[in-house]
Motif scaffolding. Structure first.
Motif, short mmCIF file in Angstrom:
data_model
loop_
_atom_site.label_atom_id
_atom_site.label_comp_id
_atom_site.label_asym_id
_atom_site.label_seq_id
_atom_site.Cartn_x
_atom_site.Cartn_y
_atom_site.Cartn_z
N GLN A 119 0.82 -1.21 0.00
CA GLN A 119 0.00 0.00 0.00
C GLN A 119 0.85 1.26 0.00
O GLN A 119 1.98 1.25 0.45
CB GLN A 119 -0.95 0.03 1.20
CG GLN A 119 -0.27 0.17 2.55
CD GLN A 119 -1.25 0.28 3.71
OE1 GLN A 119 -2.33 0.84 3.57
NE2 GLN A 119 -0.87 -0.26 4.86
N SER A 120 0.26 2.31 -0.52
CA SER A 120 0.80 3.67 -0.38
C SER A 120 -0.06 4.32 0.68
O SER A 120 -1.29 4.28 0.60
CB SER A 120 0.70 4.43 -1.70
OG SER A 120 1.54 3.82 -2.65
N THR A 121 0.58 4.93 1.69
CA THR A 121 -0.16 5.48 2.81
C THR A 121 0.66 6.61 3.44
O THR A 121 1.56 7.15 2.81
CB THR A 121 -0.50 4.36 3.84
OG1 THR A 121 -1.36 4.88 4.85
CG2 THR A 121 0.74 3.74 4.45
N HIS A 122 0.34 6.94 4.67
CA HIS A 122 1.07 7.96 5.43
C HIS A 122 1.34 7.43 6.83
O HIS A 122 0.63 6.56 7.33
CB HIS A 122 0.26 9.26 5.53
CG HIS A 122 0.20 10.00 4.24
ND1 HIS A 122 -0.69 9.68 3.24
CD2 HIS A 122 0.93 11.03 3.77
CE1 HIS A 122 -0.51 10.48 2.22
NE2 HIS A 122 0.47 11.32 2.50
N SER A 123 2.35 8.01 7.44
CA SER A 123 2.60 7.71 8.85
C SER A 123 1.55 8.43 9.69
O SER A 123 0.85 9.32 9.21
CB SER A 123 3.99 8.21 9.25
OG SER A 123 4.01 9.64 9.30
N ALA A 124 1.48 8.05 10.95
CA ALA A 124 0.72 8.85 11.91
C ALA A 124 1.38 10.23 11.96
O ALA A 124 2.57 10.36 11.62
CB ALA A 124 0.75 8.17 13.28
N PRO A 125 0.67 11.27 12.37
CA PRO A 125 1.24 12.63 12.35
C PRO A 125 2.18 12.91 13.53
O PRO A 125 2.05 13.92 14.21
CB PRO A 125 0.00 13.52 12.38
CG PRO A 125 -1.02 12.72 13.10
CD PRO A 125 -0.75 11.29 12.72
N CYS A 126 3.13 12.04 13.74
CA CYS A 126 4.05 12.19 14.88
C CYS A 126 5.51 12.00 14.46
O CYS A 126 6.33 11.54 15.23
CB CYS A 126 3.68 11.23 16.00
SG CYS A 126 3.58 9.50 15.49
N TYR A 127 5.80 12.39 13.21
CA TYR A 127 7.16 12.24 12.69
C TYR A 127 7.65 13.54 12.07
O TYR A 127 6.85 14.34 11.58
CB TYR A 127 7.21 11.13 11.62
CG TYR A 127 6.95 9.77 12.20
CD1 TYR A 127 7.98 9.00 12.71
CD2 TYR A 127 5.66 9.25 12.25
CE1 TYR A 127 7.73 7.75 13.27
CE2 TYR A 127 5.40 8.01 12.81
CZ TYR A 127 6.44 7.26 13.32
OH TYR A 127 6.20 6.03 13.87
N GLN A 128 8.96 13.71 12.08
CA GLN A 128 9.60 14.76 11.30
C GLN A 128 10.42 14.07 10.23
O GLN A 128 10.97 12.98 10.46
CB GLN A 128 10.51 15.62 12.18
CG GLN A 128 9.75 16.58 13.07
CD GLN A 128 10.69 17.45 13.88
OE1 GLN A 128 11.54 16.95 14.59
NE2 GLN A 128 10.52 18.75 13.76
#
Length: 161
Positions: A56-65
């Motif tokens: 899959q193409s997705t995103h991380s949780a919003p807790c990364y730089q």
């Protein structure tokens, strides 16, 4: 007959190393990539030659730089989990055999490594992470949301120059 240390005990022969089937019951490992291993980028062959398949193409949780690390080519990002001020980062999740995952991980140079990465849906997979010390000389590109967006931004800046 050789002995163990200063004892009279014979060395115990360990069985050949095998992937931990309790950790990976299917024999497959999912790994999140966020940079040069993405589809079409310079290091993607390291996955495809190990018969990995894109899940899959997705995103991380919003807790990364996300940081553009110095050095290269190939140029690479580093993703760092943070307590606050993070963003959702574009990722691809690939699946490969536990055996092939081992050889893949062995080829990863510092300051990158593999750790647990939280996806936007709250699930966790193995994935690329970066040691914090390396970010002191790197450019924070988190606001762009991913490596591909960063590559597009530098290409357009080069075209304008």
């Amino acid at each position: 007959v050789p002995t163990v240390g200063a004892t009279a005990h014979a060395p115990h022969r360990l069985p050949a190393a095998m992937p931990d089937t309790a950790a990976f019951p299917s024999g497959l490992v999912r790994v999140a990539v966020c940079g040069a291993h993405l589809s079409g980028l310079p290091l993607n062959w390291q996955l495809t030659q190990r018969e990995a398949r894109l899940v899959q193409s997705t995103h991380s949780a919003p807790c990364y730089q996300l940081f553009a690390l110095p050095g290269g080519p190939p140029y690479r990002p580093g993703m760092l989990r943070v307590a606050e001020g993070g963003a959702a980062i574009e990722l691809e999740v690939w699946e490969l055999s536990a055996q092939n995952f081992g050889s893949f991980v062995a080829a990863i140079p510092a300051p990158l490594g593999i750790g647990s990465v939280e996806l936007t849906d709250g699930s966790q997979v193995q994935g690329f992470v970066c040691e914090a010390y390396a970010t002191s000389l790197a450019k924070d590109i988190s606001h762009l949301g991913g490596w591909r967006a960063y590559l597009r931004s530098i290409a357009s800046n080069t075209a304008r120059a």
